[in-house]
Design a protein around this motif. Structure first.
Motif, PDB file in Angstrom:
ATOM      1  N   VAL A   1       0.809  -1.126   0.001  1.00  0.00           N
ATOM      2  CA  VAL A   1       0.061   0.030  -0.153  1.00  0.00           C
ATOM      3  C   VAL A   1       0.969   1.268   0.150  1.00  0.00           C
ATOM      4  O   VAL A   1       0.543   2.265  -0.717  1.00  0.00           O
ATOM      5  CB  VAL A   1      -0.741   0.013   1.207  1.00  0.00           C
ATOM      6  N   LEU A   2       1.846   1.137   0.579  1.00  0.00           N
ATOM      7  CA  LEU A   2       2.789   2.646   0.886  1.00  0.00           C
ATOM      8  C   LEU A   2       3.524   2.685  -0.385  1.00  0.00           C
ATOM      9  O   LEU A   2       3.897   3.967  -0.920  1.00  0.00           O
ATOM     10  CB  LEU A   2       3.675   2.396   2.103  1.00  0.00           C
ATOM     11  N   ALA A   3       3.827   1.775  -1.025  1.00  0.00           N
ATOM     12  CA  ALA A   3       4.557   1.733  -2.232  1.00  0.00           C
ATOM     13  C   ALA A   3       3.875   2.252  -3.414  1.00  0.00           C
ATOM     14  O   ALA A   3       4.317   2.983  -4.226  1.00  0.00           O
ATOM     15  CB  ALA A   3       5.379   0.497  -2.517  1.00  0.00           C
ATOM     16  N   ARG A   4       2.569   2.046  -3.364  1.00  0.00           N
ATOM     17  CA  ARG A   4       1.535   2.400  -4.486  1.00  0.00           C
ATOM     18  C   ARG A   4       0.815   3.742  -4.357  1.00  0.00           C
ATOM     19  O   ARG A   4       0.401   4.271  -5.262  1.00  0.00           O
ATOM     20  CB  ARG A   4       0.419   1.418  -4.717  1.00  0.00           C
TER      21      ARG A   4
ATOM     22  N   SER B   1       8.928  -2.908  10.937  1.00  0.00           N
ATOM     23  CA  SER B   1       9.683  -1.672  10.341  1.00  0.00           C
ATOM     24  C   SER B   1      10.463  -2.190   9.348  1.00  0.00           C
ATOM     25  O   SER B   1      10.863  -1.867   8.182  1.00  0.00           O
ATOM     26  CB  SER B   1      10.360  -0.590  11.452  1.00  0.00           C
ATOM     27  N   THR B   2      11.378  -3.370   9.846  1.00  0.00           N
ATOM     28  CA  THR B   2      12.517  -3.842   9.027  1.00  0.00           C
ATOM     29  C   THR B   2      12.032  -4.266   7.762  1.00  0.00           C
ATOM     30  O   THR B   2      12.509  -4.233   6.627  1.00  0.00           O
ATOM     31  CB  THR B   2      13.148  -5.061   9.659  1.00  0.00           C
ATOM     32  N   VAL B   3      10.774  -5.247   7.876  1.00  0.00           N
ATOM     33  CA  VAL B   3      10.202  -5.665   6.511  1.00  0.00           C
ATOM     34  C   VAL B   3       9.724  -4.733   5.776  1.00  0.00           C
ATOM     35  O   VAL B   3       9.628  -4.674   4.561  1.00  0.00           O
ATOM     36  CB  VAL B   3       8.958  -6.646   7.089  1.00  0.00           C
ATOM     37  N   ILE B   4       8.930  -3.561   6.478  1.00  0.00           N
ATOM     38  CA  ILE B   4       8.506  -2.666   5.615  1.00  0.00           C
ATOM     39  C   ILE B   4       9.381  -2.036   4.767  1.00  0.00           C
ATOM     40  O   ILE B   4       9.328  -1.411   3.346  1.00  0.00           O
ATOM     41  CB  ILE B   4       7.528  -1.586   6.449  1.00  0.00           C
ATOM     42  N   PHE B   5      10.297  -1.541   5.452  1.00  0.00           N
ATOM     43  CA  PHE B   5      11.588  -0.995   4.568  1.00  0.00           C
ATOM     44  C   PHE B   5      12.287  -1.741   3.602  1.00  0.00           C
ATOM     45  O   PHE B   5      12.332  -1.064   2.384  1.00  0.00           O
ATOM     46  CB  PHE B   5      12.869  -0.724   5.563  1.00  0.00           C
ATOM     47  N   PHE B   6      12.264  -3.096   3.711  1.00  0.00           N
ATOM     48  CA  PHE B   6      13.003  -3.864   2.681  1.00  0.00           C
ATOM     49  C   PHE B   6      11.983  -3.919   1.719  1.00  0.00           C
ATOM     50  O   PHE B   6      12.236  -3.975   0.307  1.00  0.00           O
ATOM     51  CB  PHE B   6      13.307  -5.087   3.036  1.00  0.00           C
ATOM     52  N   VAL B   7      10.373  -4.417   1.734  1.00  0.00           N
ATOM     53  CA  VAL B   7       9.564  -4.831   0.954  1.00  0.00           C
ATOM     54  C   VAL B   7       9.024  -3.522   0.124  1.00  0.00           C
ATOM     55  O   VAL B   7       8.867  -3.727  -1.101  1.00  0.00           O
ATOM     56  CB  VAL B   7       8.612  -5.469   1.533  1.00  0.00           C
ATOM     57  N   THR B   8       8.966  -2.351   0.613  1.00  0.00           N
ATOM     58  CA  THR B   8       8.450  -1.295  -0.213  1.00  0.00           C
ATOM     59  C   THR B   8       9.479  -0.826  -1.075  1.00  0.00           C
ATOM     60  O   THR B   8       9.065  -0.534  -2.269  1.00  0.00           O
ATOM     61  CB  THR B   8       8.472   0.078   0.880  1.00  0.00           C
ATOM     62  N   GLY B   9      10.615  -0.739  -1.105  1.00  0.00           N
ATOM     63  CA  GLY B   9      11.690  -0.538  -2.174  1.00  0.00           C
ATOM     64  C   GLY B   9      11.615  -1.696  -3.317  1.00  0.00           C
ATOM     65  O   GLY B   9      11.602  -1.226  -4.507  1.00  0.00           O
ATOM     66  N   PHE B  10      11.302  -2.966  -2.966  1.00  0.00           N
ATOM     67  CA  PHE B  10      11.346  -3.678  -3.646  1.00  0.00           C
ATOM     68  C   PHE B  10       9.800  -3.679  -4.454  1.00  0.00           C
ATOM     69  O   PHE B  10       9.862  -4.076  -5.771  1.00  0.00           O
ATOM     70  CB  PHE B  10      11.207  -5.079  -2.920  1.00  0.00           C
ATOM     71  N   VAL B  11       8.826  -3.455  -4.148  1.00  0.00           N
ATOM     72  CA  VAL B  11       7.514  -3.231  -4.630  1.00  0.00           C
ATOM     73  C   VAL B  11       7.649  -2.337  -5.767  1.00  0.00           C
ATOM     74  O   VAL B  11       6.756  -2.356  -6.816  1.00  0.00           O
ATOM     75  CB  VAL B  11       6.431  -3.041  -3.493  1.00  0.00           C
TER      76      VAL B  11
ATOM     77  N   PRO C   1       6.318  -3.552 -12.142  1.00  0.00           N
ATOM     78  CA  PRO C   1       5.591  -2.697 -13.023  1.00  0.00           C
ATOM     79  C   PRO C   1       3.572  -2.751 -12.566  1.00  0.00           C
ATOM     80  O   PRO C   1       3.545  -3.753 -12.035  1.00  0.00           O
ATOM     81  CB  PRO C   1       5.590  -3.297 -14.484  1.00  0.00           C
ATOM     82  N   ASP C   2       3.469  -1.484 -12.513  1.00  0.00           N
ATOM     83  CA  ASP C   2       2.103  -1.263 -12.128  1.00  0.00           C
ATOM     84  C   ASP C   2       1.103  -2.039 -13.315  1.00  0.00           C
ATOM     85  O   ASP C   2       0.032  -2.259 -12.987  1.00  0.00           O
ATOM     86  CB  ASP C   2       1.550   0.124 -12.207  1.00  0.00           C
ATOM     87  N   ALA C   3       1.808  -2.413 -14.476  1.00  0.00           N
ATOM     88  CA  ALA C   3       1.054  -2.866 -15.617  1.00  0.00           C
ATOM     89  C   ALA C   3       0.360  -4.399 -14.921  1.00  0.00           C
ATOM     90  O   ALA C   3      -0.607  -4.952 -15.616  1.00  0.00           O
ATOM     91  CB  ALA C   3       1.587  -2.848 -16.645  1.00  0.00           C
ATOM     92  N   LEU C   4       1.066  -4.959 -14.307  1.00  0.00           N
ATOM     93  CA  LEU C   4       0.741  -6.351 -13.990  1.00  0.00           C
ATOM     94  C   LEU C   4      -0.385  -6.293 -13.227  1.00  0.00           C
ATOM     95  O   LEU C   4      -1.399  -6.952 -13.101  1.00  0.00           O
ATOM     96  CB  LEU C   4       1.970  -6.934 -13.144  1.00  0.00           C
ATOM     97  N   GLU C   5      -0.258  -5.438 -12.327  1.00  0.00           N
ATOM     98  CA  GLU C   5      -1.555  -5.254 -11.388  1.00  0.00           C
ATOM     99  C   GLU C   5      -2.833  -4.765 -11.950  1.00  0.00           C
ATOM    100  O   GLU C   5      -3.921  -5.137 -11.731  1.00  0.00           O
ATOM    101  CB  GLU C   5      -1.325  -4.444 -10.129  1.00  0.00           C
ATOM    102  N   GLU C   6      -2.728  -3.840 -12.971  1.00  0.00           N
ATOM    103  CA  GLU C   6      -3.797  -3.259 -13.844  1.00  0.00           C
ATOM    104  C   GLU C   6      -4.603  -4.237 -14.487  1.00  0.00           C
ATOM    105  O   GLU C   6      -5.628  -4.477 -14.757  1.00  0.00           O
ATOM    106  CB  GLU C   6      -3.481  -2.230 -14.633  1.00  0.00           C
TER     107      GLU C   6
END
Length: 271
Positions: A91-94, A146-156, A160-165
């Protein structure tokens, strides 16, 4: 040209010294008799007794019960942190609003800010969770989310947004998009986070001692208890054998997830 050859060789030698010497000290001491291990050094044992020391530690220190206790804490903690952290990171990455940026800053602030131990203990007492496994799991989830949010946000952000769209066009809802599209792509970074969280929680003594208070016997708490009780007094060969046994599950987890660790770290750090 010489510097290009010398630098990697020097790096390998330095890593071998920094990692190899302490590792050899642990293994060599664990394989010695009590008389040889009174003053731990780098000399090899005259007669290797590593297996016998493992057997003594396994039975005398009640390692199986402590192993079960550690698994009861580590497994739910890792699962909860990975699920909640990856969902929040998605959610935070999008979202690109200022509120999202503020929430992201608050979400990763736990990496820098130390938890207030006294407040946590008092809160657990008010909730009736002090000294329970559920309370201990909740503390770990709050600390390492916090550690998981930090790592995963940058990866998300690299996905590409096209996959989710495309999934939304096919009629998939938010939960289906996350489970079927996003979550499978997060395997490398989640493998990295799994290693880190397992390492932190598996070896923790401080929070486990204050939160659980000895009601649940984990491997680090059990080692602390038997060493404090004098069972392993001057028995360095048994202490180091216990350390090796306690580290084997982490080595197994690392061996399974090591292929995805580097890609997870670099993928989450580029954004």
């Amino acid at each position: 040209m010489k510097s290009r050859i010398f630098q990697p060789v020097a790096a390998v030698v330095l890593a071998a010294v920094v990692i190899g010497i302490p590792l050899w000290l642990v293994v060599a001491t664990a394989g010695k008799s009590q008389a040889e291990a009174i003053d731990p050094d780098l000399s090899p044992p005259a007669d290797w007794q590593l297996i016998e020391n493992f057997r003594r530690v396994w039975t005398e220190a009640d390692v199986p019960a402590a192993l079960v206790g550690s698994l009861l804490v580590v497994v739910p903690t890792v699962v909860a942190v990975l699920i909640l952290g990856s969902m929040a990171a998605w959610v935070l990455a999008r979202r690109t609003s200022r509120l999202t940026a503020l929430l992201y800053a608050l979400g990763i602030s736990g990496i820098i800010l130390p938890p207030a131990v006294v407040t946590v203990v008092l809160l657990l007492r008010q909730l009736g969770l002090a000294g329970t496994t559920v309370g201990m799991i909740g503390v770990y989830v709050g600390i390492y989310l916090s550690t998981v949010i930090f790592f995963v946000t940058g990866f998300v952000r690299t996905i590409p947004d096209a996959l989710e769209e495309a999934a939304r066009i096919d009629g998939a809802g938010p939960v289906a998009v996350f489970l079927r599209v996003v979550l499978p792509l997060l395997r490398p970074v989640l493998a990295t986070a799994t290693i880190l969280i397992c390492l932190y929680v598996w070896n923790d003594v401080f929070y486990a001692f204050f939160v659980v208070g000895g009601r649940l016997d984990t491997l680090p708490l059990n080692l602390f208890r038997v060493a404090s009780a004098g069972l392993y007094l001057n028995n360095w060969h048994l202490i180091f054998a216990y350390v090796i046994l306690m580290s084997l599950p982490l080595v197994a987890v690392f061996a399974v997830a090591q292929r995805r660790i580097i890609s997870g770290i670099t993928g989450g750090a580029v954004k």
